[in-house]
Design a protein around this motif. Structure first.
Motif, PDB file in Angstrom:
ATOM      1  N   ILE A  14       0.842  -1.190   0.000  1.00 32.84           N
ATOM      2  CA  ILE A  14       0.000   0.000   0.000  1.00 32.84           C
ATOM      3  C   ILE A  14       0.882   1.248   0.000  1.00 32.84           C
ATOM      4  O   ILE A  14       2.091   1.185   0.267  1.00 32.84           O
ATOM      5  CB  ILE A  14      -0.947   0.049   1.221  1.00 32.84           C
ATOM      6  N   ALA A  15       0.254   2.384  -0.304  1.00 31.09           N
ATOM      7  CA  ALA A  15       0.902   3.688  -0.194  1.00 31.09           C
ATOM      8  C   ALA A  15       0.244   4.404   0.977  1.00 31.09           C
ATOM      9  O   ALA A  15      -0.921   4.791   0.902  1.00 31.09           O
ATOM     10  CB  ALA A  15       0.747   4.478  -1.486  1.00 31.09           C
ATOM     11  N   LEU A  16       0.998   4.580   2.058  1.00 29.96           N
ATOM     12  CA  LEU A  16       0.479   5.198   3.277  1.00 29.96           C
ATOM     13  C   LEU A  16       0.810   6.684   3.285  1.00 29.96           C
ATOM     14  O   LEU A  16       1.973   7.078   3.169  1.00 29.96           O
ATOM     15  CB  LEU A  16       1.091   4.525   4.501  1.00 29.96           C
ATOM     16  N   ASP A  17      -0.218   7.519   3.437  1.00 29.66           N
ATOM     17  CA  ASP A  17      -0.060   8.970   3.575  1.00 29.66           C
ATOM     18  C   ASP A  17      -0.486   9.319   5.002  1.00 29.66           C
ATOM     19  O   ASP A  17      -1.674   9.335   5.320  1.00 29.66           O
ATOM     20  CB  ASP A  17      -0.927   9.687   2.545  1.00 29.66           C
ATOM     21  N   LEU A  18       0.501   9.589   5.859  1.00 28.11           N
ATOM     22  CA  LEU A  18       0.246   9.751   7.291  1.00 28.11           C
ATOM     23  C   LEU A  18       0.634  11.144   7.767  1.00 28.11           C
ATOM     24  O   LEU A  18       1.740  11.617   7.507  1.00 28.11           O
ATOM     25  CB  LEU A  18       1.045   8.704   8.075  1.00 28.11           C
ATOM     26  N   THR A  19      -0.291  11.786   8.490  1.00 33.06           N
ATOM     27  CA  THR A  19       0.003  13.035   9.191  1.00 33.06           C
ATOM     28  C   THR A  19      -0.253  12.818  10.675  1.00 33.06           C
ATOM     29  O   THR A  19      -1.364  12.476  11.082  1.00 33.06           O
ATOM     30  CB  THR A  19      -0.872  14.194   8.683  1.00 33.06           C
ATOM     31  N   MET A  20       0.783  12.998  11.475  1.00 26.04           N
ATOM     32  CA  MET A  20       0.677  12.820  12.929  1.00 26.04           C
ATOM     33  C   MET A  20       1.712  13.736  13.565  1.00 26.04           C
ATOM     34  O   MET A  20       2.913  13.574  13.350  1.00 26.04           O
ATOM     35  CB  MET A  20       0.918  11.357  13.304  1.00 26.04           C
ATOM     36  N   LEU A  27       6.638   2.114  11.591  1.00 24.06           N
ATOM     37  CA  LEU A  27       6.296   1.485  10.326  1.00 24.06           C
ATOM     38  C   LEU A  27       7.004   0.140  10.281  1.00 24.06           C
ATOM     39  O   LEU A  27       8.230   0.072  10.158  1.00 24.06           O
ATOM     40  CB  LEU A  27       6.728   2.367   9.147  1.00 24.06           C
ATOM     41  N   ALA A  28       6.228  -0.928  10.407  1.00 19.07           N
ATOM     42  CA  ALA A  28       6.787  -2.275  10.482  1.00 19.07           C
ATOM     43  C   ALA A  28       6.474  -3.031   9.195  1.00 19.07           C
ATOM     44  O   ALA A  28       5.316  -3.356   8.928  1.00 19.07           O
ATOM     45  CB  ALA A  28       6.219  -3.017  11.694  1.00 19.07           C
ATOM     46  N   ALA A  36      -2.340  -4.971   5.099  1.00 21.13           N
ATOM     47  CA  ALA A  36      -1.884  -3.977   6.075  1.00 21.13           C
ATOM     48  C   ALA A  36      -2.930  -3.742   7.159  1.00 21.13           C
ATOM     49  O   ALA A  36      -4.127  -3.993   6.966  1.00 21.13           O
ATOM     50  CB  ALA A  36      -1.559  -2.658   5.372  1.00 21.13           C
ATOM     51  N   ARG A  37      -2.465  -3.214   8.284  1.00 16.53           N
ATOM     52  CA  ARG A  37      -3.372  -2.754   9.337  1.00 16.53           C
ATOM     53  C   ARG A  37      -2.651  -1.672  10.131  1.00 16.53           C
ATOM     54  O   ARG A  37      -1.418  -1.623  10.176  1.00 16.53           O
ATOM     55  CB  ARG A  37      -3.816  -3.903  10.251  1.00 16.53           C
ATOM     56  N   VAL A  38      -3.443  -0.814  10.766  1.00 13.99           N
ATOM     57  CA  VAL A  38      -2.905   0.305  11.534  1.00 13.99           C
ATOM     58  C   VAL A  38      -3.469   0.240  12.950  1.00 13.99           C
ATOM     59  O   VAL A  38      -4.673   0.021  13.133  1.00 13.99           O
ATOM     60  CB  VAL A  38      -3.254   1.657  10.886  1.00 13.99           C
ATOM     61  N   GLU A  39      -2.605   0.429  13.945  1.00 15.07           N
ATOM     62  CA  GLU A  39      -3.032   0.409  15.335  1.00 15.07           C
ATOM     63  C   GLU A  39      -2.633   1.718  16.011  1.00 15.07           C
ATOM     64  O   GLU A  39      -1.511   2.191  15.839  1.00 15.07           O
ATOM     65  CB  GLU A  39      -2.394  -0.769  16.079  1.00 15.07           C
ATOM     66  N   LEU A  40      -3.552   2.296  16.786  1.00 23.75           N
ATOM     67  CA  LEU A  40      -3.281   3.504  17.566  1.00 23.75           C
ATOM     68  C   LEU A  40      -3.552   3.204  19.025  1.00 23.75           C
ATOM     69  O   LEU A  40      -4.596   2.637  19.367  1.00 23.75           O
ATOM     70  CB  LEU A  40      -4.149   4.666  17.110  1.00 23.75           C
ATOM     71  N   THR A  41      -2.615   3.603  19.904  1.00 23.44           N
ATOM     72  CA  THR A  41      -2.788   3.370  21.334  1.00 23.44           C
ATOM     73  C   THR A  41      -2.325   4.582  22.129  1.00 23.44           C
ATOM     74  O   THR A  41      -1.470   5.353  21.688  1.00 23.44           O
ATOM     75  CB  THR A  41      -1.979   2.142  21.809  1.00 23.44           C
ATOM     76  N   THR A  42      -2.898   4.742  23.313  1.00 20.74           N
ATOM     77  CA  THR A  42      -2.437   5.723  24.290  1.00 20.74           C
ATOM     78  C   THR A  42      -2.795   5.202  25.670  1.00 20.74           C
ATOM     79  O   THR A  42      -3.730   4.401  25.819  1.00 20.74           O
ATOM     80  CB  THR A  42      -3.055   7.112  24.047  1.00 20.74           C
ATOM     81  N   ASP A  43      -2.061   5.627  26.687  1.00 21.05           N
ATOM     82  CA  ASP A  43      -2.299   5.114  28.041  1.00 21.05           C
ATOM     83  C   ASP A  43      -3.636   5.571  28.620  1.00 21.05           C
ATOM     84  O   ASP A  43      -4.230   4.880  29.439  1.00 21.05           O
ATOM     85  CB  ASP A  43      -1.173   5.553  28.974  1.00 21.05           C
ATOM     86  N   ALA A  44      -4.124   6.737  28.210  1.00 20.74           N
ATOM     87  CA  ALA A  44      -5.344   7.295  28.800  1.00 20.74           C
ATOM     88  C   ALA A  44      -6.600   6.626  28.249  1.00 20.74           C
ATOM     89  O   ALA A  44      -6.651   6.228  27.081  1.00 20.74           O
ATOM     90  CB  ALA A  44      -5.399   8.793  28.544  1.00 20.74           C
ATOM     91  N   GLU A  45      -7.616   6.535  29.096  1.00 16.50           N
ATOM     92  CA  GLU A  45      -8.900   6.017  28.659  1.00 16.50           C
ATOM     93  C   GLU A  45      -9.831   7.128  28.203  1.00 16.50           C
ATOM     94  O   GLU A  45     -10.837   6.877  27.543  1.00 16.50           O
ATOM     95  CB  GLU A  45      -9.555   5.215  29.792  1.00 16.50           C
ATOM     96  N   SER A  46      -9.493   8.355  28.589  1.00 13.95           N
ATOM     97  CA  SER A  46     -10.291   9.509  28.186  1.00 13.95           C
ATOM     98  C   SER A  46      -9.363  10.704  28.065  1.00 13.95           C
ATOM     99  O   SER A  46      -8.190  10.646  28.429  1.00 13.95           O
ATOM    100  CB  SER A  46     -11.408   9.786  29.191  1.00 13.95           C
ATOM    101  N   GLY A  47      -9.907  11.815  27.555  1.00 13.49           N
ATOM    102  CA  GLY A  47      -9.095  13.012  27.403  1.00 13.49           C
ATOM    103  C   GLY A  47      -8.707  13.264  25.957  1.00 13.49           C
ATOM    104  O   GLY A  47      -9.157  12.559  25.036  1.00 13.49           O
ATOM    105  N   THR A 137       1.195   2.345  15.051  1.00  8.99           N
ATOM    106  CA  THR A 137       1.961   1.271  14.423  1.00  8.99           C
ATOM    107  C   THR A 137       1.259   0.853  13.139  1.00  8.99           C
ATOM    108  O   THR A 137       0.092   0.449  13.171  1.00  8.99           O
ATOM    109  CB  THR A 137       2.108   0.058  15.351  1.00  8.99           C
ATOM    110  N   ALA A 138       1.967   0.983  12.024  1.00 10.50           N
ATOM    111  CA  ALA A 138       1.432   0.556  10.729  1.00 10.50           C
ATOM    112  C   ALA A 138       2.156  -0.716  10.307  1.00 10.50           C
ATOM    113  O   ALA A 138       3.377  -0.705  10.102  1.00 10.50           O
ATOM    114  CB  ALA A 138       1.621   1.647   9.682  1.00 10.50           C
ATOM    115  N   HIS A 139       1.412  -1.808  10.222  1.00  5.34           N
ATOM    116  CA  HIS A 139       1.965  -3.082   9.763  1.00  5.34           C
ATOM    117  C   HIS A 139       1.788  -3.137   8.248  1.00  5.34           C
ATOM    118  O   HIS A 139       0.658  -3.135   7.746  1.00  5.34           O
ATOM    119  CB  HIS A 139       1.252  -4.248  10.447  1.00  5.34           C
TER     120      HIS A 139
END
Length: 270
Positions: A14-20, A27-28, A36-47, A137-139
């Motif tokens: 795939i061609a990934l166009d990412l803004t972050m 990128l793995a 492909a698959r994309v995963e987003l994580t953060t420690d907070a449950e809210s906010g 993380t983009a696989h």
């Protein structure tokens, strides 16, 4: 913890166009991966960070995947960046920042807040509204390419990425192996073990290191930056190096068509 997994309804590269703007980008590239698959994580449950993950915009057109992660701390809205000795200070919005005798005073509309590495440390800031770092993380299957635009995110590439366009301010890139690399960096750092295709790097107060360059066309432009690169016997074609108040050290390039330009800088090619 907040986690979001984004499956990609397309098989193969795939061609990934990412803004972050901030956080960590991984990128793995996996030769065994078919989709492909994309995963987003953060420690907070809210906010703000959890909201940013939920509000991340994703679109797929053919093999082109676009991902836009909302900015949680206004990293790029009307900012001014001051660079000195490889360090940066960025001022944005409100009335600004004042430093006096080692103390930092933040003033702005609606009270100022202080963030360290993406986490709010304001004395009276409500814990539920802390900005925690986001990790994306983009696989990616083999043969994938990526366009990454960021302000200060730490970006890591594992495996072999066919092409990477990297546009960043005060960010870092660490990569194992890239085919074609086009990097524009301001006060950031790029460390790549192996570049096998074309290389274009524009650095302002940044640092570039390429462990092994075996490509066919290299163009380096530095302003108050430093570059170190080792060309291999597999490299060929032209290498153009331009330096303004910077330093470039290139080894293994005696067999290449080298063009150099230096203005108050230093270029060493051997």
């Amino acid at each position: 913890m907040t986690k979001r997994t984004i499956p990609v309804d397309a098989f193969g590269p795939i061609a990934l166009d990412l803004t972050m703007h901030t956080g960590t980008i991984h990128l793995a590239v996996d030769p065994a991966l078919k989709q492909a698959r994309v995963e987003l994580t953060t420690d907070a449950e809210s906010g703000p960070s959890a909201d940013a993950i939920r509000d991340t915009d994703v679109s797929l057109t053919g093999q082109n995947l676009t991902v836009r992660v909302p900015d949680t701390a206004g990293a790029t809205a009307g900012h001014t960046t001051v660079s000195f000795n490889g360090n940066t200070m960025t001022f944005s919005g409100g009335n600004g920042v004042r430093i006096n005798g080692g103390n930092i005073y933040v003033s702005g509309h609606g009270r100022g807040k202080v963030f360290v590495n993406g986490r709010e440390v304001t004395a009276d800031g409500p814990a539920g509204h802390a900005v925690t770092p986001i990790t994306l993380t983009a696989h990616l299957p083999t043969g994938s390419v990526a366009l990454v635009s960021t302000h200060s995110a730490m970006t890591v590439v594992t495996g072999e990425l066919a092409r990477l366009d990297f546009d960043a301010t005060s960010a870092s890139l660490t990569a194992e192996r890239i085919g074609d690399l086009d990097a524009t960096i301001t006060s950031g750092k790029v460390l790549v073990s192996d570049v096998t295709g074309s290389l274009a790097a524009n650095l302002t107060s940044g640092y570039l290191a390429v462990g092994a360059y075996s490509g066919h066309d290299a163009r380096l432009n530095l302003t108050s930056g430093q570059a170190r690169m080792a060309a291999t016997s597999k490299s060929s074609g032209r290498m153009a190096v331009g330096v303004t108040s910077g330093q470039a050290y290139i080894t293994g390039a005696a067999h290449l068509n080298v063009r150099r330009r230096s203005t108050s800088g230093y270029v060493q090619v051997s």
